[in-house]
Design an enzyme around this catalytic site. Structure first.
Site, PDB file in Angstrom:
ATOM      1  N   TYR A   1     -12.568 -22.539  43.285  1.00 39.13           N
ATOM      2  CA  TYR A   1     -12.737 -23.794  43.738  1.00 39.13           C
ATOM      3  C   TYR A   1     -14.068 -23.805  44.908  1.00 39.13           C
ATOM      4  O   TYR A   1     -13.756 -24.483  45.874  1.00 39.13           O
ATOM      5  CB  TYR A   1     -11.525 -24.603  44.229  1.00 39.13           C
ATOM      6  CG  TYR A   1     -10.781 -24.561  43.347  1.00 39.13           C
ATOM      7  CD1 TYR A   1     -10.688 -25.423  42.044  1.00 39.13           C
ATOM      8  CD2 TYR A   1      -9.373 -23.634  43.390  1.00 39.13           C
ATOM      9  CE1 TYR A   1      -9.443 -25.406  41.218  1.00 39.13           C
ATOM     10  CE2 TYR A   1      -8.616 -23.583  42.464  1.00 39.13           C
ATOM     11  CZ  TYR A   1      -8.791 -24.792  41.420  1.00 39.13           C
ATOM     12  OH  TYR A   1      -7.419 -24.563  40.271  1.00 39.13           O
TER      13      TYR A   1
ATOM     14  N   CYS B   1     -26.639 -33.098  56.257  1.00 42.26           N
ATOM     15  CA  CYS B   1     -26.661 -33.913  57.091  1.00 42.26           C
ATOM     16  C   CYS B   1     -25.278 -34.986  57.030  1.00 42.26           C
ATOM     17  O   CYS B   1     -25.373 -36.129  56.506  1.00 42.26           O
ATOM     18  CB  CYS B   1     -27.930 -35.000  56.972  1.00 42.26           C
ATOM     19  SG  CYS B   1     -29.207 -33.909  57.204  1.00 42.26           S
ATOM     20  N   GLU B   2     -24.269 -34.358  57.215  1.00 41.45           N
ATOM     21  CA  GLU B   2     -23.206 -34.769  57.288  1.00 41.45           C
ATOM     22  C   GLU B   2     -22.095 -34.022  58.539  1.00 41.45           C
ATOM     23  O   GLU B   2     -22.063 -32.867  58.431  1.00 41.45           O
ATOM     24  CB  GLU B   2     -22.008 -34.537  55.938  1.00 41.45           C
ATOM     25  CG  GLU B   2     -22.930 -35.150  54.921  1.00 41.45           C
ATOM     26  CD  GLU B   2     -22.421 -36.718  54.530  1.00 41.45           C
ATOM     27  OE1 GLU B   2     -21.479 -37.056  55.158  1.00 41.45           O
ATOM     28  OE2 GLU B   2     -23.396 -36.934  53.570  1.00 41.45           O
TER      29      GLU B   2
ATOM     30  N   PRO C   1      -3.184 -19.881  35.321  1.00 42.60           N
ATOM     31  CA  PRO C   1      -3.574 -19.461  36.825  1.00 42.60           C
ATOM     32  C   PRO C   1      -5.009 -19.624  36.837  1.00 42.60           C
ATOM     33  O   PRO C   1      -5.705 -19.313  36.075  1.00 42.60           O
ATOM     34  CB  PRO C   1      -3.146 -17.896  36.862  1.00 42.60           C
ATOM     35  CG  PRO C   1      -3.380 -17.569  35.537  1.00 42.60           C
ATOM     36  CD  PRO C   1      -2.849 -18.519  34.384  1.00 42.60           C
ATOM     37  N   GLY C   2      -5.443 -20.186  38.039  1.00 44.69           N
ATOM     38  CA  GLY C   2      -6.713 -20.020  38.362  1.00 44.69           C
ATOM     39  C   GLY C   2      -7.064 -19.632  39.707  1.00 44.69           C
ATOM     40  O   GLY C   2      -7.416 -18.338  39.787  1.00 44.69           O
ATOM     41  N   ARG C   3      -6.511 -20.257  40.700  1.00 48.48           N
ATOM     42  CA  ARG C   3      -6.634 -19.716  42.080  1.00 48.48           C
ATOM     43  C   ARG C   3      -6.190 -18.174  42.372  1.00 48.48           C
ATOM     44  O   ARG C   3      -6.980 -17.450  42.842  1.00 48.48           O
ATOM     45  CB  ARG C   3      -6.263 -20.339  43.298  1.00 48.48           C
ATOM     46  CG  ARG C   3      -6.507 -20.194  44.684  1.00 48.48           C
ATOM     47  CD  ARG C   3      -5.544 -21.066  45.475  1.00 48.48           C
ATOM     48  NE  ARG C   3      -5.420 -22.369  45.279  1.00 48.48           N
ATOM     49  CZ  ARG C   3      -6.163 -23.530  45.737  1.00 48.48           C
ATOM     50  NH1 ARG C   3      -7.326 -23.025  46.371  1.00 48.48           N
ATOM     51  NH2 ARG C   3      -6.252 -24.666  45.205  1.00 48.48           N
TER      52      ARG C   3
HETATM   53  C1  LIG Z   1      -5.921 -27.149  38.217  1.00 49.49           C
HETATM   54  C2  LIG Z   1      -5.135 -26.714  37.354  1.00 49.49           C
HETATM   55  C3  LIG Z   1      -4.526 -25.327  37.037  1.00 49.49           C
HETATM   56  C4  LIG Z   1      -4.863 -24.269  38.008  1.00 49.49           C
HETATM   57  O1  LIG Z   1      -4.309 -24.253  39.354  1.00 49.49           O
HETATM   58  P1  LIG Z   1      -4.221 -23.139  40.336  1.00 49.49           P
HETATM   59  O2  LIG Z   1      -3.717 -23.718  41.578  1.00 49.49           O
HETATM   60  O3  LIG Z   1      -5.590 -22.809  40.511  1.00 49.49           O
HETATM   61  O4  LIG Z   1      -3.649 -22.099  39.882  1.00 49.49           O
HETATM   62  C5  LIG Z   1      -3.742 -25.142  35.981  1.00 49.49           C
HETATM   63  N1  LIG Z   1      -3.279 -26.194  35.311  1.00 49.49           N
HETATM   64  C6  LIG Z   1      -3.709 -27.529  35.298  1.00 49.49           C
HETATM   65  C7  LIG Z   1      -3.064 -28.528  34.305  1.00 49.49           C
HETATM   66  C8  LIG Z   1      -4.424 -27.718  36.376  1.00 49.49           C
HETATM   67  O5  LIG Z   1      -5.146 -28.910  36.572  1.00 49.49           O
END
Ligand SMILES: *Cc1c(COP(=O)(O)O)cnc(C)c1O
Length: 423
Positions: free
Chosen positions: A374, A345-346, A275-277
């Site tokens: 992100y 400037c975009e 998990p990231g987001r």
């Molecule tokens: C970007 C990515 C994640 C994380 O995705 P989220 O939507 O931020 O949870 C996990 N695994 C891989 C391989 C990714 O490219």
């Protein structure tokens, strides 16, 4: 759930008022909540209680050392996609044995670095990568733990730019070639094919497509085991969506976990999640100050001191971020539709168009909500703007986890050619 809320008319991160942070550190700046990060980690970990689990936090969502260190201290691993992210994870205290290496373009140097750190797993995305990894492991006299990232050919239903699981995408090995590639991995020296991995995209609001993908992964793992492989782990990737707008209701982590446990059934493996987001998205905001309110041709432009170089999601994906005034609007304040724009400037340097906002004037502070993932990791120095600063809050304590570089530091890596004499 997050720990940003109004108290006595001012927006706080935990027990720290955002206007105080802005006064001390200047703007724009990202502010992260330690309690929120820990809560999101716990929600996921608790939902999988009883399942052997590694939560390999996706470093690309937010690679700040302070953030990774916070998660590492909770027992998290890291999902990295470059040598730089690998070194960051190690520097932040993630042991090599909890690091998963993803990505379609791993260089030989990056592979060697990862082998040296004895990482947990390479998520391999192609036949030539298998061959390169085999050569590298052989040269070092080690065995590389391998999962193949399969492309399950599924539409994840998220934004086109961030879905990754259908045949047109560069990611993963073809579903119909997977078994042959495992056979190859079994024959190649230096490889230990021990896992199956998938990641079908990001901000996936419904769990149905994930169920489809995970079901394929589990059936592949069973079939490989029946053929004599020893698949000891499956990696379900990341992709869980978060609410960005007040009325967003993505499927919950609890529903996700129920589904994942059901699909795993009695398969005897360790589960890896990336998990990231879901961990960082709602754990951070970007604070910014209004520089000008510009009226022109019947439109109102609120020009803030954050730009698309600091938060590119609206420009890149048309993403929505809630924008809150740090000082709560007075009761009965009349909303007015404005464009909230940055100084770059975009024309795409626009955070919101025709957004009903309470009255804002020069010097006011605003917070871009849900900007912890992100956000800073995609920031640049475009227009020669100093990389945005980052603060981590725990209770009423604030730690500057990335300071703004000086102009001299920004220029220091560059030089004029020696055939020009600078005056
Ligand atoms: C970007 C990515 C994640 C994380 O995705 P989220 O939507 O931020 O949870 C996990 N695994 C891989 C391989 C990714 O490219």
């Amino acid at each position: 759930m997050h720990h940003f809320a109004y108290r006595n008319g001012t927006l706080f991160c935990e027990n720290a008022p955002l206007d105080g942070i802005a006064r001390e550190l200047g703007t724009p700046a990202y502010v992260y909540s330690d309690a929120t990060i820990r809560r999101h980690y716990a929600v996921l970990a608790d939902a999988f209680e009883g399942v052997p689990l590694l939560i390999a936090y996706a470093v690309k969502a937010n690679g700040n050392l302070g953030v990774i260190a916070t998660l590492a201290a909770l027992g998290a691993g890291a999902d990295v996609v470059s040598g730089g992210e690998l070194e960051r994870a190690i520097a932040a205290g993630v042991p090599g044995g909890r690091i998963v290496f993803s990505g379609v373009g791993k260089t030989r140097a990056e592979i060697d670095l990862a082998l040296k750190h004895r990482i947990k797993q390479f998520n391999v995305e192609s036949r030539p990568e298998l061959e390169r990894l085999s050569q590298a492991a052989q040269a070092m006299g080690v065995r590389a733990p391998v999962a193949l990232r399969v492309n399950p050919h599924i539409e994840a239903g998220g934004h086109a730019h961030i879905s990754t699981g259908s045949a047109e995408h560069k990611f993963g090995v073809a579903w119909h070639e997977a078994e042959d590639l495992y056979a190859l991995a079994g024959r190649l020296p230096g490889l230990d094919p021990c896992g199956v991995a998938v990641h079908i995209g990001s901000q996936i609001t419904r769990i149905a497509p994930m169920r489809e993908a995970f079901t394929k992964v589990v059936s592949l793992a069973r079939s490989l085991n029946a053929k004599g492989f020893s698949i000891t782990r499956v990696d379900f990737g990341g992709g869980l969506a978060i609410p960005y707008a007040p009325d967003d209701e993505p499927d919950s982590p609890a529903a996700y976990a129920r589904m994942a446990r059901e699909v795993l059934g009695d398969l005897d493996v360790e589960l890896i999640l990336e998990p990231g987001r879901m961990i960082m998205g709602n754990a951070g905001v970007l604070i910014s100050r209004v520089e000008y309110v510009k009226e022109r041709d019947g439109r109102t432009f609120v020009v803030v001191d954050a730009g698309m170089n600091d938060l590119i999601r609206p420009a890149l994906y048309g993403a929505y971020h809630e924008i809150l005034p740090v000082r709560a609007p007075e009761k009965g304040a009349v909303l007015k539709a404005v464009d909230v724009v940055g100084p770059i400037c975009e024309s795409t340097d626009r955070f919101a168009k025709n957004r009903p906002m309470p009255p804002l004037k020069e010097g006011d502070l605003v917070a871009f909500m849900s900007a912890g993932a992100y956000g800073a990791s995609l920031a640049s120095q475009y227009n020669a703007r100093p990389t945005v600063a980052e603060v981590l809050v725990r209770g009423d304590a604030c730690a500057v986890v990335r300071r703004r570089p000086t102009f001299d530091e920004m220029i220091a890596l560059e030089s004029a050619p020696d055939w020009i004499e600078l005056g």
